[in-house]
Design an enzyme around this catalytic site. Structure first.
Site, PDB file in Angstrom:
ATOM      1  N   GLU A  35       0.845  -1.201   0.000  1.00  9.41           N
ATOM      2  CA  GLU A  35       0.000   0.000   0.000  1.00  9.41           C
ATOM      3  C   GLU A  35       0.882   1.253   0.000  1.00  9.41           C
ATOM      4  O   GLU A  35       1.821   1.362   0.777  1.00  9.41           O
ATOM      5  CB  GLU A  35      -0.935  -0.020   1.216  1.00  9.41           C
ATOM      6  CG  GLU A  35      -1.627   1.283   1.557  1.00  9.41           C
ATOM      7  CD  GLU A  35      -2.480   1.865   0.425  1.00  9.41           C
ATOM      8  OE1 GLU A  35      -3.272   1.123  -0.172  1.00  9.41           O
ATOM      9  OE2 GLU A  35      -2.330   3.081   0.143  1.00  9.41           O
ATOM     10  N   GLY A  48     -22.872   2.319   0.868  1.00 10.85           N
ATOM     11  CA  GLY A  48     -23.954   1.356   1.019  1.00 10.85           C
ATOM     12  C   GLY A  48     -23.619   0.082   0.250  1.00 10.85           C
ATOM     13  O   GLY A  48     -22.876   0.122  -0.734  1.00 10.85           O
ATOM     14  N   ARG A 116     -17.634   4.610   6.067  1.00 10.11           N
ATOM     15  CA  ARG A 116     -16.531   3.882   5.423  1.00 10.11           C
ATOM     16  C   ARG A 116     -15.417   3.539   6.400  1.00 10.11           C
ATOM     17  O   ARG A 116     -14.893   2.428   6.410  1.00 10.11           O
ATOM     18  CB  ARG A 116     -15.926   4.731   4.294  1.00 10.11           C
ATOM     19  CG  ARG A 116     -16.748   4.723   3.043  1.00 10.11           C
ATOM     20  CD  ARG A 116     -16.125   5.632   2.016  1.00 10.11           C
ATOM     21  NE  ARG A 116     -16.944   5.664   0.835  1.00 10.11           N
ATOM     22  CZ  ARG A 116     -16.633   5.058  -0.314  1.00 10.11           C
ATOM     23  NH1 ARG A 116     -15.512   4.412  -0.436  1.00 10.11           N
ATOM     24  NH2 ARG A 116     -17.441   5.135  -1.334  1.00 10.11           N
ATOM     25  N   ARG A 197     -19.653  15.868  -1.163  1.00 10.48           N
ATOM     26  CA  ARG A 197     -19.989  14.870  -0.136  1.00 10.48           C
ATOM     27  C   ARG A 197     -19.842  15.447   1.245  1.00 10.48           C
ATOM     28  O   ARG A 197     -18.945  16.249   1.495  1.00 10.48           O
ATOM     29  CB  ARG A 197     -19.047  13.676  -0.231  1.00 10.48           C
ATOM     30  CG  ARG A 197     -18.956  13.097  -1.576  1.00 10.48           C
ATOM     31  CD  ARG A 197     -17.865  12.050  -1.638  1.00 10.48           C
ATOM     32  NE  ARG A 197     -18.359  10.741  -1.239  1.00 10.48           N
ATOM     33  CZ  ARG A 197     -17.639   9.636  -1.354  1.00 10.48           C
ATOM     34  NH1 ARG A 197     -16.427   9.677  -1.802  1.00 10.48           N
ATOM     35  NH2 ARG A 197     -18.150   8.478  -0.983  1.00 10.48           N
ATOM     36  N   ASP A 313     -11.871  -1.009  -8.547  1.00  9.27           N
ATOM     37  CA  ASP A 313     -11.871   0.184  -9.398  1.00  9.27           C
ATOM     38  C   ASP A 313     -10.728   0.174 -10.405  1.00  9.27           C
ATOM     39  O   ASP A 313     -10.820   0.801 -11.462  1.00  9.27           O
ATOM     40  CB  ASP A 313     -11.758   1.449  -8.540  1.00  9.27           C
ATOM     41  CG  ASP A 313     -13.114   1.900  -8.007  1.00  9.27           C
ATOM     42  OD1 ASP A 313     -14.077   1.109  -8.088  1.00  9.27           O
ATOM     43  OD2 ASP A 313     -13.210   3.045  -7.511  1.00  9.27           O
ATOM     44  N   ALA A 326     -17.973  -0.664  -5.056  1.00 13.72           N
ATOM     45  CA  ALA A 326     -17.212  -1.462  -4.090  1.00 13.72           C
ATOM     46  C   ALA A 326     -17.779  -2.881  -4.024  1.00 13.72           C
ATOM     47  O   ALA A 326     -17.029  -3.852  -3.904  1.00 13.72           O
ATOM     48  CB  ALA A 326     -17.258  -0.808  -2.714  1.00 13.72           C
TER      49      ALA A 326
HETATM   50  C1  LIG Z   1     -19.203   9.576  -4.268  1.00 19.26           C
HETATM   51  C2  LIG Z   1     -19.017   8.094  -4.264  1.00 19.26           C
HETATM   52  C3  LIG Z   1     -19.964   7.284  -3.658  1.00 19.26           C
HETATM   53  C4  LIG Z   1     -19.830   5.892  -3.699  1.00 19.26           C
HETATM   54  N1  LIG Z   1     -20.768   5.118  -3.090  1.00 19.26           N
HETATM   55  C5  LIG Z   1     -20.660   3.764  -3.160  1.00 19.26           C
HETATM   56  C6  LIG Z   1     -21.631   2.933  -2.516  1.00 19.26           C
HETATM   57  O1  LIG Z   1     -22.537   3.406  -1.835  1.00 19.26           O
HETATM   58  N2  LIG Z   1     -21.503   1.581  -2.652  1.00 19.26           N
HETATM   59  C7  LIG Z   1     -20.490   1.001  -3.378  1.00 19.26           C
HETATM   60  O2  LIG Z   1     -20.439  -0.238  -3.474  1.00 19.26           O
HETATM   61  N3  LIG Z   1     -19.553   1.773  -3.985  1.00 19.26           N
HETATM   62  C8  LIG Z   1     -19.611   3.134  -3.886  1.00 19.26           C
HETATM   63  N4  LIG Z   1     -18.670   3.913  -4.488  1.00 19.26           N
HETATM   64  C9  LIG Z   1     -17.578   3.263  -5.202  1.00 19.26           C
HETATM   65  C10 LIG Z   1     -16.511   2.781  -4.225  1.00 19.26           C
HETATM   66  O3  LIG Z   1     -16.110   3.852  -3.401  1.00 19.26           O
HETATM   67  C11 LIG Z   1     -15.312   2.233  -4.974  1.00 19.26           C
HETATM   68  O4  LIG Z   1     -15.745   1.343  -5.973  1.00 19.26           O
HETATM   69  C12 LIG Z   1     -14.386   1.487  -4.021  1.00 19.26           C
HETATM   70  O5  LIG Z   1     -14.045   2.275  -2.895  1.00 19.26           O
HETATM   71  C13 LIG Z   1     -13.124   1.060  -4.761  1.00 19.26           C
HETATM   72  O6  LIG Z   1     -12.315   0.329  -3.879  1.00 19.26           O
HETATM   73  P1  LIG Z   1     -10.910  -0.217  -4.383  1.00 19.26           P
HETATM   74  O7  LIG Z   1     -10.333  -0.932  -3.207  1.00 19.26           O
HETATM   75  O8  LIG Z   1     -11.062  -0.962  -5.672  1.00 19.26           O
HETATM   76  O9  LIG Z   1     -10.050   1.089  -4.703  1.00 19.26           O
HETATM   77  P2  LIG Z   1      -9.588   2.255  -3.706  1.00 19.26           P
HETATM   78  O10 LIG Z   1     -10.487   2.411  -2.566  1.00 19.26           O
HETATM   79  O11 LIG Z   1      -9.331   3.442  -4.566  1.00 19.26           O
HETATM   80  O12 LIG Z   1      -8.198   1.724  -3.109  1.00 19.26           O
HETATM   81  C14 LIG Z   1      -7.022   1.735  -3.872  1.00 19.26           C
HETATM   82  C15 LIG Z   1      -5.831   1.657  -2.926  1.00 19.26           C
HETATM   83  O13 LIG Z   1      -4.645   1.491  -3.711  1.00 19.26           O
HETATM   84  C16 LIG Z   1      -3.635   2.359  -3.218  1.00 19.26           C
HETATM   85  N5  LIG Z   1      -2.711   2.617  -4.340  1.00 19.26           N
HETATM   86  C17 LIG Z   1      -2.937   3.352  -5.452  1.00 19.26           C
HETATM   87  N6  LIG Z   1      -1.867   3.326  -6.271  1.00 19.26           N
HETATM   88  C18 LIG Z   1      -0.938   2.561  -5.652  1.00 19.26           C
HETATM   89  C19 LIG Z   1       0.391   2.158  -6.002  1.00 19.26           C
HETATM   90  N7  LIG Z   1       0.980   2.528  -7.161  1.00 19.26           N
HETATM   91  N8  LIG Z   1       1.086   1.349  -5.147  1.00 19.26           N
HETATM   92  C20 LIG Z   1       0.519   0.938  -3.961  1.00 19.26           C
HETATM   93  N9  LIG Z   1      -0.743   1.304  -3.579  1.00 19.26           N
HETATM   94  C21 LIG Z   1      -1.460   2.096  -4.428  1.00 19.26           C
HETATM   95  C22 LIG Z   1      -4.391   3.576  -2.737  1.00 19.26           C
HETATM   96  O14 LIG Z   1      -3.619   4.313  -1.790  1.00 19.26           O
HETATM   97  C23 LIG Z   1      -5.647   2.944  -2.113  1.00 19.26           C
HETATM   98  O15 LIG Z   1      -5.449   2.616  -0.765  1.00 19.26           O
HETATM   99  C24 LIG Z   1     -18.751   5.303  -4.409  1.00 19.26           C
HETATM  100  C25 LIG Z   1     -17.784   6.121  -5.000  1.00 19.26           C
HETATM  101  C26 LIG Z   1     -17.909   7.491  -4.922  1.00 19.26           C
HETATM  102  C27 LIG Z   1     -16.854   8.362  -5.583  1.00 19.26           C
END
Ligand SMILES: Cc1cc2nc3c(=O)[nH]c(=O)nc-3n(C[C@H](O)[C@H](O)[C@H](O)COP(=O)(O)OP(=O)(O)OC[C@H]3O[C@@H](n4cnc5c(N)ncnc54)[C@H](O)[C@@H]3O)c2cc1C
Length: 444
Positions: A35, A48, A116, A197, A313, A326
């Site tokens: 990370e 949610g 969160r 937000r 994502d 998520a």
């Molecule tokens: C306004 C908003 C509302 C939302 N509401 C919802 C909801 O209600 N329900 C839902 O299911 N989803 C929701 N989402 C979507 C959800 O937030 C995302 O899909 C989810 O958080 C993505 O998680 P992730 O772990 O894939 O990526 P992230 O949470 O982006 O985590 C990526 C991690 O990788 C790390 N990282 C990045 N680059 C590197 C690198 N080169 N080397 C090492 N580490 C790195 C970052 O520091 C981070 O910790 C919402 C999104 C937004 C913007």
């Protein structure tokens, strides 16, 4: 590294990366998360989870689902309500009602929200110490002849693994490595909507809006802007996500979030009714603005190459209008856990090359199972965001037409049969793995 089960490296400790790590550990697969940040963090906002996401949590590791339920706030109603935030008469939101456009049944305790940071905190407690290696920002991954992967980090250090799974979010480094730097899908693009937000202390929200408007999940529709509100943190906070269409480019090239002027958000909701105007009024100034970037324009044509893959994502960044991004990452984790478990079960007497081949088959199976559904979510999220802002040419502000669109799209997400997905995963993996190991000695 040539003996024992494989080791998996996950890049990124967001919801996808942590969920996946918990699932792999539950299956006795060695895993480390690298990370970039100094510690585990989540933003101060709500999230949610739809019913499919809850089912996927149980498949990955029932402790994840239990963790969510510990921090989830039940909605006061089992119906998700879409209201007309624009045509609300009157001036005092405690005495007026936004006209109900339509509602969709959620099921008992369906689509609950949580804070969160509280959810991430619960998940972090389940992770054995040392699973996450902090301050490791991935730069490159090199594949050695025996199939091993060498991760190189910005600080010059390296780490080895048999498979590398990029859960590194919207601006994924792993996506760039997988697709190549100049691939049009390597970067997410601005959808020309941003989200303001905030979390409003519930006593303030209740006093200004009345109990009925703060106790349950409401989507407030209107022209070129809309908002979602729901209670979180055991009902002590009202989560607000107010979306605004903005044709201008996102002004901050290097970041997706920035504090913005509340006056700009208020201007977008100026013609709305008293409820929406009051909600914006209750938000802080400056207000956190999130650019909505997604992979709508140039979807990745694969989520896996060799022994690298992307999930969450990083693979399918979607606009958040379905509230399902998520959850989709957790579905990815369920499939990745299954394929890697099946692969390792075949590795008892495998050579390094055979392990590498089985791992590759596992990740290719993941791609085959997940990509179509996840990319559909990306596309549908754009469509539904436009629908909620009455920008859809067919539906406009017609409540019945908006209902029909929202209904089938939502149910396609919520009712997804995770059990069938897991069965299909097993079938596809076994067929592909049999082809790889035919005539070789890698089966137990
Ligand atoms: C306004 C908003 C509302 C939302 N509401 C919802 C909801 O209600 N329900 C839902 O299911 N989803 C929701 N989402 C979507 C959800 O937030 C995302 O899909 C989810 O958080 C993505 O998680 P992730 O772990 O894939 O990526 P992230 O949470 O982006 O985590 C990526 C991690 O990788 C790390 N990282 C990045 N680059 C590197 C690198 N080169 N080397 C090492 N580490 C790195 C970052 O520091 C981070 O910790 C919402 C999104 C937004 C913007």
């Amino acid at each position: 590294m040539a003996t024992d089960p494989i080791e998996v490296a996950i890049v990124g400790a967001g919801i996808t990366g942590i969920t996946l790590a918990l699932g792999l550990r539950a299956r006795n697969i060695r895993v480390r998360i690298f990370e970039r940040a100094r510690d585990l963090h989540e933003i101060g906002a709500g999230i949610g989870f739809t019913p499919n996401a809850e089912w996927a949590m149980r498949v990955v590791d029932p402790r994840i689902h239990a963790a969510f339920k510990r921090v989830a706030t039940p909605n006061a109603s089992d119906w998700f309500q879409w209201v007309d935030g624009f045509h609300e008469a009157g001036t005092d939101p405690r005495e007026t009602e936004e006209p109900l456009l339509f509602k969709i049944y959620l099921g008992e305790r369906g689509f609950e929200g949580c804070h969160r940071a509280e959810f991430l905190g619960e998940l972090a407690r389940l992770l054995p110490e040392g699973t996450v290696v902090f301050q490791k920002s991935l730069e490159t991954v090199e594949t050695l002849e025996d199939g091993a992967q060498v991760l190189r980090f910005q600080d010059g250090s390296t780490a080895r693994a048999h498979a590398v799974i990029g859960c590194d979010g919207i601006r994924s480094r792993m996506r760039r490595l997988l697709l190549s730097e100049d691939h049009p899908g390597a970067s997410a693009h601005y959808s020309h909507k941003y989200a303001a937000r905030g979390l409003i202390p519930m006593d303030r929200a209740r006093e200004a809006l009345g109990e009925a408007k703060v106790a349950t999940r409401l989507m407030h529709l209107g022209p070129d802007a809309h908002a979602l509100t729901f209670p979180v943190a055991q009902g002590s906070l009202l989560n607000v996500v107010a979306f605004v269409t903005d044709p201008r480019p996102w002004p901050h090239a290097d970041r997706l979030t920035a504090p913005g002027r509340k006056a700009d958000v208020a201007a977008a909701f100026a013609g709305f009714g008293p409820t929406m105007r009051t909600i914006i009024d209750l938000l802080p100034d400056p207000i956190d603005q999130w650019a909505v970037f997604d992979l709508y324009d140039h979807p990745p044509e694969t989520y896996a190459r060799g022994n690298l893959c992307i999930a969450g994502d990083a693979a399918h960044a979607a606009a958040p209008h379905h509230g399902a991004g998520a959850g989709c990452g957790i579905e990815d984790a369920a499939v990745l856990c299954a394929v890697l478990e099946m692969a390792t079960q075949r590795m008892a007497a495998a050579t390094s090359q055979e392990k590498a081949a089985l791992t590759r088959v596992a990740l290719e199976t993941y791609d085959a199972i997940r990509r179509e559904r996840a990319q559909w979510l990306v596309d549908s999220s754009r469509a539904i965001g436009n629908l909620y802002e009455w920008q859809d040419a067919q539906a406009g502000s017609d409540a019945a037409k908006c209902h029909d669109e929202a209904f089938w799209r939502s149910h396609r997400i919520w009712d997804y049969d995770i059990g069938a997905m897991m069965q299909q995963t097993a079938t596809v993996f076994e067929a592909r793995a049999a082809a790889v190991t035919k005539g070789s000695d890698v089966k137990e």
